[in-house]
Design a protein around this motif. Sequence first.
Motif, PDB file in Angstrom:
ATOM      1  N   PHE A   1       3.860  -1.437 -61.547  1.00  0.00           N
ATOM      2  CA  PHE A   1       4.458  -0.354 -62.557  1.00  0.00           C
ATOM      3  C   PHE A   1       3.912  -0.552 -63.809  1.00  0.00           C
ATOM      4  CE2 PHE A   1       7.673  -1.251 -59.367  1.00  0.00           C
ATOM      5  CZ  PHE A   1       8.316  -0.081 -58.924  1.00  0.00           C
ATOM      6  N   ASP A   2       3.129   0.408 -64.187  1.00  0.00           N
ATOM      7  CA  ASP A   2       2.342   0.645 -65.646  1.00  0.00           C
ATOM      8  C   ASP A   2       3.279   1.444 -66.495  1.00  0.00           C
ATOM      9  OD1 ASP A   2       1.010   0.167 -67.704  1.00  0.00           O
ATOM     10  OD2 ASP A   2      -0.920   0.990 -66.669  1.00  0.00           O
ATOM     11  N   GLU A   3       4.037   0.915 -67.385  1.00  0.00           N
ATOM     12  CA  GLU A   3       5.073   1.588 -68.209  1.00  0.00           C
ATOM     13  C   GLU A   3       5.595   2.538 -67.562  1.00  0.00           C
ATOM     14  OE1 GLU A   3       3.728   1.746 -72.178  1.00  0.00           O
ATOM     15  OE2 GLU A   3       2.112   0.423 -72.061  1.00  0.00           O
ATOM     16  N   PRO A   4       6.365   2.539 -66.564  1.00  0.00           N
ATOM     17  CA  PRO A   4       6.849   3.590 -65.797  1.00  0.00           C
ATOM     18  C   PRO A   4       7.931   4.445 -66.350  1.00  0.00           C
ATOM     19  CG  PRO A   4       7.955   1.717 -64.954  1.00  0.00           C
ATOM     20  CD  PRO A   4       6.835   1.451 -65.836  1.00  0.00           C
TER      21      PRO A   4
ATOM     22  N   LYS B   1      -3.107  -4.940 -70.427  1.00  0.00           N
ATOM     23  CA  LYS B   1      -2.128  -4.955 -69.293  1.00  0.00           C
ATOM     24  C   LYS B   1      -2.603  -3.866 -67.969  1.00  0.00           C
ATOM     25  CE  LYS B   1       0.984  -3.762 -72.068  1.00  0.00           C
ATOM     26  NZ  LYS B   1      -0.034  -3.470 -73.289  1.00  0.00           N
ATOM     27  N   SER B   2      -2.876  -2.641 -68.637  1.00  0.00           N
ATOM     28  CA  SER B   2      -3.277  -1.669 -67.690  1.00  0.00           C
ATOM     29  C   SER B   2      -4.588  -1.849 -66.628  1.00  0.00           C
ATOM     30  CB  SER B   2      -3.460  -0.202 -68.286  1.00  0.00           C
ATOM     31  OG  SER B   2      -2.212   0.327 -68.829  1.00  0.00           O
ATOM     32  N   THR B   3      -5.509  -2.456 -67.524  1.00  0.00           N
ATOM     33  CA  THR B   3      -6.739  -2.721 -66.814  1.00  0.00           C
ATOM     34  C   THR B   3      -6.454  -3.858 -65.625  1.00  0.00           C
ATOM     35  OG1 THR B   3      -7.998  -2.490 -68.849  1.00  0.00           O
ATOM     36  CG2 THR B   3      -9.146  -3.866 -67.344  1.00  0.00           C
TER      37      THR B   3
HETATM   38 MG    MG Z   1      -1.640   0.239 -70.821  1.00  0.00          MG
END
Ligand code: MG
Length: 243
Positions: free
Chosen positions: A163-166, A43-45
Motif C-alpha cells: 500500500f503506497d499512501e492509500p 518509499k514509493s521506489t
Molecule cells: Mg511516495
Amino acid sequence: MQDTISIEGVHKWFDTNHVLKGVDLNVGNSDVVVVIGASGSGKSTLLRCVNRLETYTKGKISINGDKVPSDEKEINSMRSRVGMVFQHFNLFPHMSVLGNVTEGPTQVRKMPKKEAAELGMSFLDKVGMAEKADAYPETLSGGQKQRVAIARALAMKPEVMLFDEPTSALDPELVGEVLTVMRDLADDGMTMMVVTHEMNFANEVADSVAFMDQGVILEQDSPSRLFSAPAEQRTQEFLSQIL
Ligand code: MG
Ligand code: ADP
C-alpha cells in the motif's frame, strides 16, 4: 521460517540519482510492516521494486523465496503474486466496479467470466462495495474507489499486499473506511507493507515500523518503541514533525 518479503542490499539509481542505497527489510508471514519517512526518501521506489514496476540495480528481493525477476517475460507471473494499492486509485474509468475487479482474473489468470464474477463479488462484499458492482468509478467517492482498488488487487489472490499512501488523497472523513478494510485484511493474516502517515493505524496494526531516510532503512522496531523512544536522532526529528 523464510520471510514472505525479503529485501537484501537493494540499490536503485535513476540515472545519477542514487535513490535506494542498500535497503534491507524483511516481512514475515502475516506480518504488517509500516514504512514511514520524509518525502523523497525512497518509499514509493522501494514498493515499486518489490512488485517490479521498477527494476533495481543491485541486491535481491524475494517473495516467499522466489527472486523478483529482472527478465521481462517473467514479470507478469511475479506481479500477480504481489498486490499493490496506490495513492490515486488507478481504476479503469471505462469499466464498471465489477469489471475493474474481474479484469485481472480473466485477462491474466484466464479465469472463465462467470467464475471471475463470483470471485469479484465476494471480494467486493469483503470491502463493503458489492452494492456498487455495476457503478462506474466516476460516480464513487474517493474512499469507495480505494476500497474497489483493494478488492481488485485481492482478486488476483496475491501472497502479499503493498500500500503506497492509500489514504493520502482522501478527504479526512473517508480515511477511516479504507483503514478499516486494511485492518480486516491484516486480521485475516495478509502479509502487508504499508507506506502511510496514519500513525494510529501503525500503532494498532503494525508488527513493526521501519523508518526510511535518504534511501536506507535507518531503524525498524515495534510501533510502541519506535514512536516513544527511537534510537536515531533523525527518526526523532521526523516524528516530531508529524506527531
Ligand atoms: Mg511516495
Ligand atoms: P517517497 O515515496 O519516499 O516520497 P520516491 O521513491 O517517490 O520517494 O522518490 C525518491 C527519489 O527518487 C526522489 O528523488 C525522486 O525524485 C526520485 N524518483 C522517483 N521516481 C523517479 C522516476 N521515475 N524517475 C526519476 N527519478 C525518480
